[in-house]
Each structure stands twice: as structure tokens, then as C-alpha cells.
Design an enzyme around this catalytic site. Sequence first.
Site, PDB file in Angstrom:
ATOM      1  N   GLU A   1       1.142  -4.581  -5.462  1.00  0.00           N
ATOM      2  CA  GLU A   1       0.418  -4.317  -6.590  1.00  0.00           C
ATOM      3  C   GLU A   1       1.323  -4.561  -7.807  1.00  0.00           C
ATOM      4  OE1 GLU A   1      -1.149  -1.003  -8.221  1.00  0.00           O
ATOM      5  OE2 GLU A   1       0.981  -0.228  -8.435  1.00  0.00           O
TER       6      GLU A   1
ATOM      7  N   HIS B   1      -3.088  -1.044  -9.942  1.00  0.00           N
ATOM      8  CA  HIS B   1      -3.173  -2.379 -10.456  1.00  0.00           C
ATOM      9  C   HIS B   1      -3.587  -3.221  -9.903  1.00  0.00           C
ATOM     10  CE1 HIS B   1      -0.554  -0.533 -13.627  1.00  0.00           C
ATOM     11  NE2 HIS B   1       0.446  -0.364 -12.988  1.00  0.00           N
TER      12      HIS B   1
ATOM     13  N   HIS C   1       7.782   4.254  -6.492  1.00  0.00           N
ATOM     14  CA  HIS C   1       8.991   3.535  -6.494  1.00  0.00           C
ATOM     15  C   HIS C   1      10.078   4.112  -5.991  1.00  0.00           C
ATOM     16  CE1 HIS C   1       6.956  -0.234  -8.894  1.00  0.00           C
ATOM     17  NE2 HIS C   1       6.042   0.581  -8.368  1.00  0.00           N
TER      18      HIS C   1
END
Length: 258
Positions: free
Chosen positions: A39, A68, A178
Site C-alpha cells: 500500500e 492507502h 513499518h
Amino acid sequence: MKILTIGDVVGRRSIDYLSQSLRRMKASLGADFVVCNGENASEIHGLCAQDAEALLDCGADLITLGNHAFGSRDIYSFLDDRSSEIIRPANYPAACPGVGYAIREASGLRLLCMNLSGTAFLDPLDNPFTVVDRILERERGAYDVALLDFHAEATSEKLAMGYHLDGRVQVVFGTHTHVPTADSRILPKGTGYVTDLGMTGPTNGILGTAADAVLYKMRTHMPARFTVADGPIEAQGVLFTLENKKPYHCIRVERVTF
């Protein structure tokens, strides 16, 4: 069966990195199926059709998305036309492009692949816990093994989902933050779990983003244009190994970086 899961891909440079390394790593690990969260692959906010195609060419068997998912308009028809290869969170409204799960074949088994978005600190979508229950009930008997990419912000929500599905699916992994978490494990009833895979992106930045723009925004609360950081790239993920007999419990969870 071995399932390799790859954390959020950040930027086109990271796709190029995977094009040089993913197939080799897949072969080295003996992975039967590769799931990659894409994404952020088109310069942080979204995934375009060209980059989705490139990720599949790198060796990903399935692309998952997140908050996203619809950041690039040209992905809309790709989501509809290639719904067995790319899925978006299932708790978005049904009117949105694409689908939230797909059933694929891997290592002679039918693999139910699901994607959901968390709702803590993210968009107020349909309840992911009830949505996943509906999917499992709807597809009962149509799959042998199931996995979930839970794209969520709150670690507590991710872990709650792991326990909610423990013993009912084989693999639950988190994406979105992340940052790789150090809690790869097998839950009490046999589900392989990790709170966050991490990312595939530049290590000299903030979550793959150039640090200067992030720091400017945090110091001033003024808008800033985020770009992909420079420097070396690392791919982060987890390899899940399932036993070769029913009920196909997860027997090993190993963190992978390359």
C-alpha cells in the site's frame, strides 16, 4: 507449507530491490507462497497499477493493502480485474473497488487469504472482528488453510485479533507501522502470529520517509511533502511454517530480513 510474508513496501526503489532479491530469497527459504503488503509502494501513499504489476513480477503471489488502498485512482480497475492477486481490507464498504479476500492454491492446499484494517486510530470502518467471522463462516468448507494481514495501528487491537482467530486460522500478521516487532510466536491453539512485519524500504529515514520532512512537520505542525528516503534498502518479514497434516497448525515462526 511455508508462507513468506513481506512488510509494507515503501517506494519504487523498494520494488526494484525486490525485483533483484525476492525470488532468490523465496527459493532459499523454500517458501510456497509469498504475501506482500504494497500500500505504500507508489511513493508512500497508495499503489498504482503499474507498480502492482511490478510487485507481482518480483515474485509476490498476493498483494495486500491498507488505509492507502485507494490512494491511486488507476488501481481501481486493477483491484476488480486481478482480484485473485491483489486484495484490499474487507471491512471497507462493498461499493469500494476490489475484494477483501481470495482463495488461492499453494502446495496442493486451498489458501484463504484475508485483509482487514484496524479501526483504532484509523478510519471508522466496519468492525474487523465481526467481518472476519462472516468471511470464515461464508467460506466454510472452501479452504484448507487461512491467513490474515491485519493492517492496524494499535498493537493491542492486533494482538486481540490474533487471540480472536487463534485455532481458527493458521497465520495472523500485522502491517502498517513499518516497525518490526519482537513477538513472533505460536499462539496457544496453534496460530502463527506477529504484531508487525516491519517494512521493505530505506533504513536511513523515518518509516522509509525522508527524515527532514517528517521532522519539519512534527516541529511546526505545518504541511510537508513526504518523499522516500535515500540510502540502503532492507526487506523485513516473517516466514510461517505449517505442519503437513490437518489441522495444519503453524509449527514455526521465523523473522526474515534480506
